[in-house]
Design an enzyme around this catalytic site. Structure first.
Site, short mmCIF file in Angstrom:
data_model
loop_
_atom_site.label_atom_id
_atom_site.label_comp_id
_atom_site.label_asym_id
_atom_site.label_seq_id
_atom_site.Cartn_x
_atom_site.Cartn_y
_atom_site.Cartn_z
N PRO A 71 0.80 -1.22 0.00
CG PRO A 71 -0.96 -1.59 1.49
CD PRO A 71 0.37 -2.16 1.04
CB CYS A 72 1.24 3.78 -2.56
SG CYS A 72 -0.38 4.21 -3.23
CD GLN A 73 -3.54 3.32 0.31
OE1 GLN A 73 -2.53 2.65 0.52
NE2 GLN A 73 -4.66 2.78 -0.16
CB VAL A 75 5.13 6.70 1.07
CG1 VAL A 75 5.68 6.05 2.34
CG2 VAL A 75 4.75 5.64 0.05
CB SER A 76 0.52 8.50 -1.89
OG SER A 76 0.01 9.25 -2.96
#
Length: 181
Positions: A71-73, A75-76
Site C-alpha cells: 500500500p502506497c497511501q 507515502v503518497s
C-alpha cells in the site's frame, strides 16, 4: 520457479508471471472484491488474506520470486504523508514475510513518495534479511502507456547472507545503525 504475489490486488504481477512462464502458487490480498476477482482469474493459486497473519510453514523456502505492490497511501503525495506513522504502513510485515519465505528474488513496486518516506527502512530491512537491491523510478509512459504515472521499482536478490547487517548497506539506506528490524 514458484511465485508468491503479495498485496496482489486483482493479479497484475501474477498475470505478468504467467506470460513469463513463471507459476504463481501463492498470493495474498485483503480486499474482498479484489480477492473475488483474483480467485476467478487464478483459481489454482492458494490465496491468503492478511499480511499480519502467519503463513504456513510448508511454503517456507519454496518461493523463487516474491512480488509485492504494498500500500502506497502512507507515502503518497496525494495523502497525509505520514509514512511509518500511518497504520496502513505494512512494510514491517512485508519485510517479515520476505525473511520468512527466503525467496531467491524480490520485486517491489510503490509510488515515488517512498523514496523520501520509507525507502531507508525498505533497503535496511532487505539488507538485514540478506538481500542486495537496485531501484529506479520509471514512468508508465516509458513502456507505451499514454500517461506518466511514475512508480518506484525495487529488485532484490538473495546474497546467501553475505550482506546481513552490513554497516555500509545500512548507511546507503540512510541509517547509521546495523541492527535488524
Amino acid at each position: 520457479m514458484n511465485h508468491f504475489d503479495d498485496c496482489a490486488g486483482i493479479g497484475g504481477f501474477s498475470l505478468d508471471c504467467e506470460w513469463a512462464g513463471i507459476e504463481t502458487k501463492w498470493a495474498r490480498e485483503i480486499d474482498s472484491y479484489a480477492r473475488k476477482v483474483y480467485a476467478l482469474r487464478f483459481p489454482l493459486v492458494e490465496l491468503f488474506s492478511d499480511v499480519k497473519e502467519p503463513l504456513p510453514e510448508e511454503i517456507k523456502g519454496q518461493v523463487g520470486l516474491y512480488t509485492c505492490g504494498f500500500p502506497c497511501q502512507p507515502v503518497s503525495c496525494a495523502g497525509k504523508r505520514r509514512g511509518q506513522d500511518d497504520p496502513r504502513w505494512l512494510w514491517p510485515w512485508i519485510a517479515g514475510t520476505i525473511g520468512f519465505l527466503r525467496p531467491r528474488y524480490v520485486l517491489l513496486e510503490n509510488v515515488p513518495g517512498l523514496l523520501n518516506r520509507g525507502m531507508g527502512d525498505v533497503l535496511r530491512d532487505l539488507a538485514s534479511c540478506g538481500y542486495d537491491a537496485e531501484w529506479d523510478c520509471l514512468p508508465a509512459s516509458a513502456f507505451g502507456a499514454p500517461h506518466r504515472r511514475d512508480r518506484v521499482w525495487i529488485a532484490g536478490w538473495d546474497t546467501n547472507g553475505r550482506n546481513r547487517n552490513k554497516r555500509k548497506v545500512c548507511q546507503m539506506a540512510g541509517r547509521e545503525d546495523s541492527e535488524s528490524p
